[in-house]
Every structure is written in C-alpha cells, then in structure tokens.
Scaffold this motif. Structure first.
Motif, short mmCIF file in Angstrom:
data_model
loop_
_atom_site.label_atom_id
_atom_site.label_comp_id
_atom_site.label_asym_id
_atom_site.label_seq_id
_atom_site.Cartn_x
_atom_site.Cartn_y
_atom_site.Cartn_z
N SER B 64 49.34 19.91 -37.02
CA SER B 64 48.19 19.69 -36.14
C SER B 64 48.44 18.76 -34.97
CB SER B 64 47.00 19.16 -36.94
OG SER B 64 46.56 20.12 -37.87
N THR B 65 49.66 18.24 -34.83
CA THR B 65 49.99 17.45 -33.65
C THR B 65 51.41 17.84 -33.23
OG1 THR B 65 50.98 15.62 -34.91
CG2 THR B 65 48.64 15.43 -34.41
N GLN B 95 40.74 23.76 -41.61
CA GLN B 95 40.65 23.31 -40.22
C GLN B 95 41.01 24.43 -39.24
OE1 GLN B 95 42.35 21.89 -42.66
NE2 GLN B 95 44.30 21.04 -42.04
N GLY B 98 38.13 27.17 -37.06
CA GLY B 98 37.66 27.20 -35.67
C GLY B 98 38.73 27.66 -34.70
N LEU B 103 41.00 24.79 -28.11
CA LEU B 103 41.14 23.42 -28.58
C LEU B 103 40.38 22.44 -27.68
CD1 LEU B 103 42.68 21.56 -30.64
CD2 LEU B 103 44.45 21.35 -28.92
N LEU B 106 36.77 22.24 -28.66
CA LEU B 106 36.56 21.47 -29.89
C LEU B 106 36.74 19.97 -29.61
CD1 LEU B 106 38.55 23.67 -32.44
CD2 LEU B 106 36.07 23.54 -32.21
N TRP B 107 37.78 19.66 -28.86
CA TRP B 107 38.06 18.26 -28.53
C TRP B 107 36.87 17.64 -27.82
CZ3 TRP B 107 41.80 14.85 -29.82
CH2 TRP B 107 41.80 13.64 -29.14
N ARG B 109 33.75 18.55 -27.83
CA ARG B 109 32.58 18.39 -28.69
C ARG B 109 32.66 17.15 -29.56
NH1 ARG B 109 31.35 23.74 -31.97
NH2 ARG B 109 31.57 25.27 -30.34
N VAL B 110 33.88 16.81 -29.99
CA VAL B 110 34.02 15.69 -30.91
C VAL B 110 34.33 14.38 -30.19
CG1 VAL B 110 35.31 14.78 -32.88
CG2 VAL B 110 34.72 17.20 -32.81
N TYR B 111 35.22 14.43 -29.20
CA TYR B 111 35.67 13.19 -28.56
C TYR B 111 35.14 12.99 -27.14
CZ TYR B 111 39.09 13.04 -32.40
OH TYR B 111 39.69 13.01 -33.63
N GLN B 119 49.38 13.79 -29.21
CA GLN B 119 49.10 15.13 -28.74
C GLN B 119 48.56 16.05 -29.83
OE1 GLN B 119 49.01 16.60 -25.74
NE2 GLN B 119 49.20 14.48 -25.07
N PRO B 120 47.25 16.35 -29.81
CA PRO B 120 46.72 17.23 -30.84
C PRO B 120 46.98 18.70 -30.52
CG PRO B 120 44.97 16.63 -29.35
CD PRO B 120 46.20 15.94 -28.86
#
Lengths: 428, 264
Positions: B64-65, B95, B98, B103, B106-107, B109-111, B119-120
């Motif tokens: 995931s990274t 995970q 989605g 990405l 999603l990023w 929406r959350v952050y 690096q995600p």
C-alpha cells in the motif's frame, strides 16, 4: 564550528501493533525535534464503505484492527443501530458487553506480558522468556486463551467477529457454555491479581512525569464499564458523544498517515489509566480494593501508569463479566436476534476499547452507508505520545543512543498503541 | 547430527496485524519455535532484522505504499520460500474494496488537501510485485492453517492447496443452508474452504474472507444467477463478491454474463 548531529531513529518500533518509528533530532542546545513516524499505508476505511450496504460495511469495519476487532465491531454496530432507531434488549446488551470484555482481557494480557514485560526483564521478546519465566508466560497464555475463547463463543471468532449483527447475534452459545464461561472467569481471577501485583512492582519512569488531561467515556448506569453516551475529561468537563467534534479537533501532520488530535487545543490521553483516573469511583469488588490500596501507583501524571491500570482492569473486567453473565442468564432463554428495519438516520457510538475511546459516527440512507467517521484511541493519543517521547529524549539525549532508543520505545509501548487503528481512519 | 534450524521471518505490510496475532496466540507456537530461528518478527521481538537471508518469509498485508514495494522485493531476494499470509497479502484485502475509485479521490475524502512525506498507493496483493510460492488464506487464517503450513515446512515437505468451497465443509457439519433455506447472499459456494464453515455455522452468510477458489472453479456466474433470482442487482452482487475479491480478473466478466441482454 557547529557540531553535526545525526538524527537518532528507530525505523520500526518492535512489540507494538502496527508499523511506526521514532525520529529524534538533536542539536547543540538539546532535542530539536521528535516525530512519531507512522508509516503504515492508508486503507481509507471510511471512504471505501460509503455507498455500501450497511451489513457489508459492518463486516468490513472490524478489519481496521485485529487487537481490538470486537471493539470495532460492537461500536460500529451500536452506531448503526442508533442510526436506524433500534435499541437491543438488555440481555443482548449484556452479552455484547461480555464479548467486549473478552477482547479487553485478551488485549490487556497480550500487551502486558508479551509486549511490555520483556523490557523490564531484559529480553528482546517473550519467546525467549519461556524457560525462565514459565509462570508468567503460562498466565499470559491462560488469560489470552480465556479472552479469545469468549470471543469465539460469542463472536464466532477471536479476530473479526461475524456473529454480531444488527438486532443481536446470529446465534447464541448454549446456557451450559455461558455457565462455563463464568467458572473460567472465576478461575482466572487469581491470575489477574498476580498480574496486578507483578506490575505494581515495575518502574514508572519519572522523566515523563507531568500533568495530563485524560478523556474517557462516562459509563452508563454508573458502573465502571465500556459503553456510554457522554465523554468526561479530567478537567471537569463533560459533553455528549454526538458533539465530539466541537471539543476534539483532528489535523494532518506530514510525518504520519494517522491524523493527530487535540482536545481544546492541547494533546490529551485516553486508555486504561484515563478510565481509572476519571471513573475510579465506579469500580467495585476486588478491583476497588486494589485501587484503594495502591492508588498512589495509578498516577494520573505518568503514562507508564497505563500498564498498571490495564492490570487493574484485568481484575475488574473478570468480575464484571461474571455479573453481566448472571444478568443475562436470569433472562434465559434468550432470543438471539430481533427483526430490524433499516431506516434512514444518523448515530454516534462512543465506547472504551482496550486502548481508550473509540468513536463511530454513521449515517444510513436507503440501507447504505452515507457518511462514516471513525476515530480510534491511538489517533487520539499520538500527539500526547509525541510529547512524552520528547520529555524522555530531553532527559537522555546525551546518553548512549541505544539507551535513548530503548527508553523512548518503552514510552510508546506504555501507551499500547495500535498503529493499524490509527491510520486511514479520519473524517470525510 | 544436529539438524540446522529453519530460519523464519515474519514481515508486515499494510494490514490489521490479525494474521500475526493469530499465529502469536497459538499455544502450539511454543512447540514449533525450538525447531526454528526467528530472524524477523517485529511484533514479538526487538532483535528483528528485516534485511537478512531466511529460509521462509511470511508476508502479511497488502502492498500500500511505494516503500512497501521496495520491501517486498528485498524480502524476495532474501528468502528461499515466500508465503503470502491472509487476505490482504493474497488478495489485496478489504482495503481493495474501493479499488475502482481513483486514489486521489479517496485521499481527498480522508485527508483533504494535506500531504504526508510517504507515498501511498492503492492496495494490491503481494503477487503483483514478486513471485509467491505458497498462500495461507483467510481473514484471519485459521490456527490450523498455520499449524499445517508451518509444520509441513518444518519437516521439509510442501503443504497442499485447498481447492474446494466452504459449502463442502458446511454440508458435512449439517448446517441449514444459509443461501437456499434462509435466502441470504452467502458466498460459501465460491469461497475457499478451510474454516470449517465458521460463519454459516452461526447462521451468518459467508462474506468470502478466504477469497475465491482458484479461477477455473470459482463459479461467480452460477452464484450470480442464484443471487439475481433472489432479486439482487448486478451492482449489489459485484459489491458483495468484491469485498475480498476486488483484484480477481474473472469476477466482473463472469457476473456480467448473467446480466447480458437484460438492459440492466
């Protein structure tokens, strides 16, 4: 000429849940910077469950964390039931709390014996302690086996419990199994007391002594416990769970996939010690006696007291589990599940997970999740944890770097952080 | 002659740590440990070294990274046998549910607009980046999965794969059928067995946590037909089947087939 200092780093802190590191930057006048690097990748749980069917989302949420999956499941289900306007019967609530207690027992036992104790006994990990500390390892295994057996019976599994559903349980254990659960809890009580005595002897490092604001859920029915609809702070404040956002602010820091939180602009702490500090008056039984006899060790001013507070809770929750089972058994036979109608609505649940306050806010629309906000105890704790790591580093930056690393890791371990929980969980 | 101990490493990518926890919670571990040397297991040992040769590397978690991409490559170089453990490592995990959304979305929406220094990337199974020699399935795997795999490796043999569905174990247990009798969307027919039909035994429909059986026997289409007859839409069927199978290449195409010509 200026001295050049290399940052002191622990890339991967051992014996905690998840992947995090510490970075300490030292300059001529001492510690310049302290960072808890949270490097585990984001999983976007709130974002990916939007628009998904409620029951499927409820199956996915516990996967946020294995150490406290029952806590996630039960808190998510309560938030969802509040959202759709359903209240489970008392006996179902009691049995759900017993399941939660199974998680508490397993998690505390695992943390204290396998993650914390090796530091104090001079081992790199519990597997090396087996020969010399047979009794301690034996107790650790017995307690965690008890916790996971309780979760197996009531949750269908010790990790990621599918048996908790909207309206109750899929299936309930037989009466004899619940009676046996009581017996096993009774048998475990002396082992929990031994744990308390053992941890009462361990050093709580004074380098990190200082005022701490503690937040904990105010337990329902004035009994020390897990569920509650208000949050209480050690500064005397109290507020309804739904208004958590007015008091706790989340923000992003660049060295962490997990957000940090402040309460009224300042770092704060949640966890076993915070529960004890805020709610000790509501303890009863053997735990209350132990509290009265040793309260000077359950220091509100020291994060290391969290270890002893967990040991105290092992004693407490074992006795509380027996009482809750009695409450449920008095209503036997129990129908496992009520029919629910999934209506639109919004619900917030706050519970005490093993590591502290866990918040779930869910909005349901047309049977699907329309909004989700999850805040976990470790995310609440990160800012305070960084403060305490800094305090430790300021006292020891001239020491051997290995010693400094070891001591700062111990601070982090005392918080019992759950990195998996803290990452990827944040509001929309 | 003293037998050389098997060198073992347990590595974590992005996950809930449940696979390691399951293994750590096994009393049997204490009997297995004397036959092995644990080179890396951060969850239980401070003297862990990530970059050292091992005989068997167990990997938990999804990639995931960008940092984790490098890590799995390093593990592969160091290990004789690589075992992917649990649904995150094997199938990309929940995970990946989605995965069809970008990405960045999603990023955001959350952050929000905030950035961090790592690096995600969207979650992916380990096999996307390196060759995996053996899979241990489940979310989490059963204790007996670990016991069987570890025990078999320790005696120098090779564990077998499971290629039959949860239904088989469920029928043997004599459970009422959650799909046909209760009418709930149980994924037992397409999901790899080995759990002793844990959830259906509690009257709960399987959500497929052990992942779909090998591609040529996972009959997504037949099950989709049954679900369709029960009134589920194509989207509902796909979403349910994707909880643990988002990266499965055959899934969409096989479900689409059932809805062809429906205009739906």
């Amino acid at each position: 000429m200026k001295n050049v200092y290399l940052p002191i780093t622990v890339d991967h802190i051992a014996r905690i849940e998840g992947k995090g590191g510490v970075e300490i930057v030292i300059g001529d006048d001492g510690v310049k910077e302290v960072k808890l690097n949270i490097i585990e990748g984001p999983r976007f749980f709130e974002a990916i469950t939007i628009g998904k069917k409620l029951d499927e989302a409820l199956a996915v949420y516990p996967r946020i964390c294995s150490f406290c999956s029952a806590a996630h499941k039960l808190t998510a289900v309560e938030a969802a039931e509040k959202a759709i306007g359903f209240t489970p019967r008392e006996e179902i609530r009691a049995l759900r709390e017993v399941l939660y207690i199974g998680d508490m027992i397993e998690s505390h036992a695992l943390h204290l014996y396998l993650l914390v104790l090796p530091d104090y006994l001079g081992y790199s990990g519990p597997l090396h302690m087996v020969d010399k500390y047979k009794k301690e390892i034996g107790i650790a295994l017995d307690l965690k086996n008890l916790g996971s057996w309780m979760m197996d019976e009531l949750g269908a599994r010790a990790i990621h419990q599918e048996n908790v559903v909207l309206g109750g349980f899929g299936k309930l254990p037989r009466r004899e199994t619940l009676e046996r659960m009581k017996d096993k809890l009774k048998e475990a009580l002396p082992k929990a007391e031994y744990t308390f005595e053992l941890f009462a002897k361990l050093e709580q490092y004074r380098e990190v002594e200082g005022p701490i604001t503690h937040l904990a859920v105010k337990p329902r029915n004035d009994v020390y416990g897990i569920y509650g609809d208000y949050i209480k702070a050690s500064d005397g404040n109290e507020f309804p769970s739904e208004s958590y956002k007015e008091h706790i602010k989340e923000f992003v820091v660049e060295h962490s996939f997990a957000k940090h939180s402040h309460y009224h602009g300042k770092p704060f702490m949640v966890g076993a010690i915070s529960r004890v500090v805020n709610n000790w008056k509501l303890l009863y039984g053997r735990a209350k006696e132990l509290y009265d006899a040793h309260k000077e060790l359950l220091r509100p001013t020291n994060p290391f007291a969290n270890n002893l507070a967990q040991a105290l809770e092992l004693v407490y929750f074992i006795e509380r589990g027996i009482d809750l089972l009695d409450e449920a058994l008095a209503k036997w036979p129990i129908r496992p599940r009520d029919e629910v109608t999934v209506k639109d609505g919004f619900g917030v649940s706050t519970t005490e997970a093993p590591r502290g306050i866990l918040v779930y806010a869910l909005e349901v629309k047309d049977g699907k999740v329309a909004y989700a906000d999850i805040i976990t105890p470790t995310a609440f704790n990160l800012a305070m944890m960084e403060e305490h790591v800094r305090m430790m580093a300021e006292k020891h930056y001239n020491d051997d770097p290995e010693r400094l690393k070891f001591l700062t890791e111990m601070v982090v371990r005392a918080y019992d952080p759950c990195i998996s929980c803290s990452v990827h969980v944040a509001k929309l | 002659m003293k037998k050389k101990k098997l060198r073992i490493g347990f590595y974590a990518l992005t996950s809930c740590y449940g696979c390691q926890l399951q293994l750590a919670m096994m009393d049997e571990l204490l009997q297995l440990i004397p036959n092995a040397e644990i080179v890396c297991w951060y969850m239980l040992d401070r003297n862990s070294v990530e970059d050292e040769p091992v005989d068997i590397a167990f990997i938990e978690g999804s990639v995931s990274t960008e940092e984790e991409v490098e890590l799995v490559k390093k593990i592969r170089e160091n290990a004789k046998i690589v075992v992917a453990v649990g649904s995150c490592a094997v199938q990309g995990g929940v995970q990946s549910w989605g995965k069809d959304e970008p990405l960045e979305e999603l990023w955001k929406r959350v952050y929000g607009d905030a950035k961090v220094k790592f690096q995600p990337k969207m979650a992916e199974p380990v096999s996307k980046y390196i060759k995996v020699d053996y899979n241990i399935y489940g979310c989490p795997p059963e204790k007996r999965d670990f016991l069987y795999a570890l025990g078999t490796f320790l005696i120098g043999s090779w564990p077998e794969d499971i290629d039959y569905p949860v239904c088989l174990e469920c029928r043997l247990k004599g459970n009422p059928c959650v799909l046909l009798e209760k009418g709930e969307p149980c994924l037992g027919p397409i999901t790899r067995a080995g759990c002793d039909a844990r959830c259906p035994s509690f009257g709960i429909a399987c959500i497929g946590c052990r992942g779909a059986i090998g591609y040529d026997v996972a009959w997504f289409d037949s099950l989709a037909r049954v679900f369709k007859e029960k009134g589920l839409t194509k989207e509902e069927i796909l979403e349910r089947m994707k909880i643990f199978n988002a990266h499965n290449e055959k899934l969409e195409e096989m479900v689409e087939k059932i809805f062809e010509g429906d205009g739906s």
